[in-house]
Structure formats: C-alpha cells, structure tokens
Design a protein around this motif. Structure first.
Motif, short mmCIF file in Angstrom:
data_model
loop_
_atom_site.label_atom_id
_atom_site.label_comp_id
_atom_site.label_asym_id
_atom_site.label_seq_id
_atom_site.Cartn_x
_atom_site.Cartn_y
_atom_site.Cartn_z
N GLN A 1 0.82 -1.21 0.01
CA GLN A 1 0.04 0.18 0.14
C GLN A 1 0.87 1.18 0.02
OE1 GLN A 1 -3.07 0.25 2.66
NE2 GLN A 1 -4.03 -1.80 2.17
N GLU B 1 1.14 4.25 -2.81
CA GLU B 1 0.84 5.58 -2.26
C GLU B 1 1.98 6.38 -3.05
OE1 GLU B 1 -0.55 7.40 1.18
OE2 GLU B 1 -0.75 5.17 2.02
N ASN B 2 3.26 5.96 -3.06
CA ASN B 2 4.47 6.38 -3.54
C ASN B 2 4.52 6.60 -4.79
OD1 ASN B 2 5.62 7.51 -1.09
ND2 ASN B 2 6.55 5.17 -0.81
N ARG C 1 2.32 9.35 -5.84
CA ARG C 1 2.70 10.69 -5.62
C ARG C 1 3.92 11.22 -6.86
NH1 ARG C 1 3.47 8.48 0.04
NH2 ARG C 1 1.87 9.48 1.21
N GLY D 1 -3.15 1.85 -2.40
CA GLY D 1 -2.46 2.99 -2.17
C GLY D 1 -2.37 4.09 -3.09
N TYR D 2 -2.52 3.25 -4.48
CA TYR D 2 -2.26 4.56 -5.67
C TYR D 2 -3.65 5.43 -5.55
CZ TYR D 2 -1.25 5.79 -10.58
OH TYR D 2 -1.26 6.51 -11.46
N LYS E 1 -5.23 6.37 -3.12
CA LYS E 1 -5.26 7.18 -2.03
C LYS E 1 -4.34 8.70 -2.65
CE LYS E 1 -5.38 3.90 1.99
NZ LYS E 1 -4.19 3.33 2.97
N SER E 2 -3.33 8.51 -3.21
CA SER E 2 -2.44 9.47 -3.44
C SER E 2 -2.59 10.24 -4.94
CB SER E 2 -1.03 9.16 -3.16
OG SER E 2 -0.80 8.26 -3.94
N TRP F 1 -6.47 8.47 -10.46
CA TRP F 1 -6.19 6.81 -10.69
C TRP F 1 -6.83 6.02 -11.64
CZ3 TRP F 1 -9.98 3.80 -9.44
CH2 TRP F 1 -11.31 4.35 -8.57
#
Length: 207
Positions: free
Chosen positions: A103, A107-108, A111, A180-181, A183-184, A188
């Motif tokens: 996750q 997320e990274n 970003r 995770g993707y 979320k940020s 997406w």
C-alpha cells in the motif's frame, strides 16, 4: 571501492564523500560514440536522473538524497540506503507486512505520478525497505510526463515484474498497490483503465 552493480550504461559502487558512506552512480563512456556526443548524452542523463530523484523526494517519496552531481564525469553521489530490496524479502514476510508495504508502494507511485514523474523501471529490485519506509531507487530510465499512457505503462511494468518475480503473491500485492495508488493520485481511474488496456493489447499480441 565496492562495486554494487555493473550495467551496460552505468557502474554503481560504494564510496565516501565528505566523510559519509555514499552510493555513486557513474555513467560509462561509450567508445563507439562520437566523444562529444557521448559526453553530452551522459551529462544530460546524469542531470535528468539527479533532478528526478530530487523532485520525487520533494513530492514525499523516499529516495536517496543527492549530495553532489559531477557533470564532467557523469557521477551522482547519493545517500547509501542500508536496507533490504523488496525482491529479496517478499517470500519471507507476513501477509500483513505485504499489505502495509505494498500500500505504501502504491501511495508513493501515486505521488510520483501526481508530480508527473515516470520512474520507468518499477520493480521490487528498485525498492529498498529500511526502518519501515520503502525507498525508490534507480531513476535511470525515468522522465517527466503528463500522459496517462506513460503512467499506465509505468504501473503495468510493475504488475508484470511482480507477476514474474512474486507470482504466488500477485493478487495480494497488486490489490494493495492499487489501494495505495487511489489514495494519492486523483487521476487513478484513468490510469488503471489504461493498465487494463495495455494488458489486453499484450494478450492480443501474444496470440
């Protein structure tokens, strides 16, 4: 000097810079190229990678800190990350750890894409776990792009790498990368549609 990796384009080794242990990435001279062109290509690629690392870090993505860029010799002196490559530990960690780690990976990546950074070589070999953080390394194939296609290719490369290296955990890893993707990265949905499209194209070619 301890050599970590000797690739076609670059030599990566451990050295010391201003009293601290560092990783040095040195782009190798190519004798088959015109010397002036070779120098320009190596200098430009070194500049670009250093900028990508720095911009990714500004976006909140853990990356090695760049200490010095030697443009004349095409070298980047960067932080030594003393951790474990995800590729080497996935088979030995718990399901809950896989969930948390991937996750964070998702997320990274979100970003990065929010800052229009395409890594270009997203594999678990280019991610290092240290003290609960996943560091992204080796932006040598990276570039800046606002194209959804490029972001889709970036993610699809990771999916294919996971399928190849960690097949038994593919669904668990991919599901959590996607969580995770989302979320940020606000775009997406478009990117994940593109990933599906790229995968379908690949299956069609295989036939």
């Amino acid at each position: 000097m301890e050599i970590i990796k000797r690739g076609a384009e670059a030599l990566i080794y451990v050295d010391y810079f201003e009293g601290r242990k560092v990783i040095v990435k040195e782009r190798i001279k190519k004798t088959y190229r015109i010397p002036e062109l070779d120098f320009q290509l190596r200098r430009d690629r070194t500049r670009r990678e250093a900028k990508l690392l720095t911009e990714a870090r500004k976006a909140g993505v853990p990356t090695p800190q760049v200490f010095y860029v030697d443009e004349v010799n095409s070298k980047i002196y960067m932080e030594y990350i003393d951790g474990y490559k995800l590729k080497d530990i996935v088979d030995f960690i718990s399901e809950n750890e896989i969930i948390d780690i991937f996750q964070a990976v998702g997320e990274n990546i979100g970003r990065l894409h929010s800052s229009f950074i395409i890594h270009g070589d997203l594999t678990t070999s280019n991610m290092i776990l240290k003290e609960g953080k996943v560091y992204f390394i080796d932006f040598g194939l990276g570039f800046f792009s606002k194209r959804i296609e490029d972001m889709g290719v970036d993610l699809n490369l990771l999916r294919e790498a996971v399928k190849s290296t960690h097949f038994h955990f593919l669904n668990l890893i991919w599901e959590n990368i996607v969580i995770g993707y989302k979320k940020s990265f606000k775009e997406w949905e478009k990117v994940l549609k593109k990933v599906d499209e790229i995968e379908r194209r690949g299956r069609y070619v295989e036939r």
